[in-house]
Design an enzyme around this catalytic site. Structure first.
Site, PDB file in Angstrom:
ATOM      1  N   HIS A  17       0.121  -0.190   7.625  1.00 32.88           N
ATOM      2  CA  HIS A  17       0.630   0.904   8.458  1.00 32.88           C
ATOM      3  C   HIS A  17       0.094   0.783   9.885  1.00 32.88           C
ATOM      4  CE1 HIS A  17       0.700   3.366   4.514  1.00 32.88           C
ATOM      5  NE2 HIS A  17       1.962   3.225   4.866  1.00 32.88           N
ATOM      6  N   LYS A  41       5.872  12.705  -5.042  1.00 29.10           N
ATOM      7  CA  LYS A  41       5.682  13.743  -6.061  1.00 29.10           C
ATOM      8  C   LYS A  41       4.223  14.036  -6.321  1.00 29.10           C
ATOM      9  CE  LYS A  41       9.198  11.200  -6.940  1.00 29.10           C
ATOM     10  NZ  LYS A  41       9.187   9.781  -7.117  1.00 29.10           N
ATOM     11  N   ARG A  89       8.602  -5.145   4.666  1.00 32.07           N
ATOM     12  CA  ARG A  89       7.717  -6.110   4.014  1.00 32.07           C
ATOM     13  C   ARG A  89       8.482  -7.272   3.388  1.00 32.07           C
ATOM     14  NH1 ARG A  89       4.503  -1.253   1.385  1.00 32.07           N
ATOM     15  NH2 ARG A  89       6.555  -0.435   1.851  1.00 32.07           N
ATOM     16  N   SER A 127       0.324   1.484  -0.106  1.00 38.87           N
ATOM     17  CA  SER A 127      -0.656   2.511  -0.490  1.00 38.87           C
ATOM     18  C   SER A 127      -0.828   2.529  -2.005  1.00 38.87           C
ATOM     19  CB  SER A 127      -0.197   3.888  -0.018  1.00 38.87           C
ATOM     20  OG  SER A 127      -0.070   3.920   1.378  1.00 38.87           O
TER      21      SER A 127
END
Ligand code: ADP
Length: 163
Positions: A17, A41, A89, A127
């Site tokens: 990031h 979520k 990516r 992540s």
């Protein structure tokens, strides 16, 4: 002044990031890193925590961090942004990102989506991968900045369920 938005979950921020944010900050006068609150979520960090983690590792003066719970194009209109900057990516990112870019284009034709290719060393970095490696006891120091390493490690390890 040309303003760009780097949107995402940043749960937590990674070197991948930060690479995109820094490169966007070289291309635009101002970059807003937008922590979106409606996409994921089961986040590991709250929105406020994710903002604080980003603040610890984003060093560029022309980068601001904000949060939004709504349509990205509405935020773009209200902030005067001319572009969304996203990192790509691999082919696996492409379909989803292309669909999002086209949707945003039809909602707000004057807003461009700019794709920056991921740095080759961060091509595999996400992540969720950081969280998984850390939960299983792996070293994440190559994936997240030193400023947030300990906090991410403690939170991930706290997630281990002994069942
Ligand atoms: P989301 O949950 O919306 O995908 P992320 O926080 O995972 O949000 O990612 C936000 C943005 O950062 C996306 O554009 C994503 O492609 C980009 N990104 C994430 N990891 C990397 C990486 N390792 N290299 C380049 N770009 C990345």
């Amino acid at each position: 002044m040309k303003i760009a938005i780097c949107p995402g979950s940043f749960d937590p921020a990674t070197y991948g990031h930060l690479d995109i944010i820094e490169r966007a900050a070289q291309l635009f006068d101002k970059v807003i890193v937008l922590v979106m609150t409606n996409s994921e979520k089961n986040p590991l960090f709250t929105v406020d925590e994710r903002v604080r983690l980003l603040e610890k590792c984003v060093k560029k003066k022309n980068v601001e961090i904000d949060t939004y719970k709504g349509l990205l194009v509405d935020y773009a209109k209200k902030s005067g942004a001319v572009a969304i900057v996203k990192g790509l990516r691999a082919m696996s990112d492409f379909d989803y990102e292309f669909q999002q870019a086209l949707t945003n284009k039809s909602l707000m034709p004057e807003l461009e989506t700019v794709f920056l290719t991921a740095k080759n060393t961060y091509m595999f970095l996400s992540s969720s991968m950081v969280k998984e490696v850390c939960r299983l006891g792996g070293d994440i120091s190559r994936f997240v900045p030193a400023e947030i390493h300990d906090e991410v490690t403690i939170r991930c390890k706290g997630e281990i369920k002994n069942d």
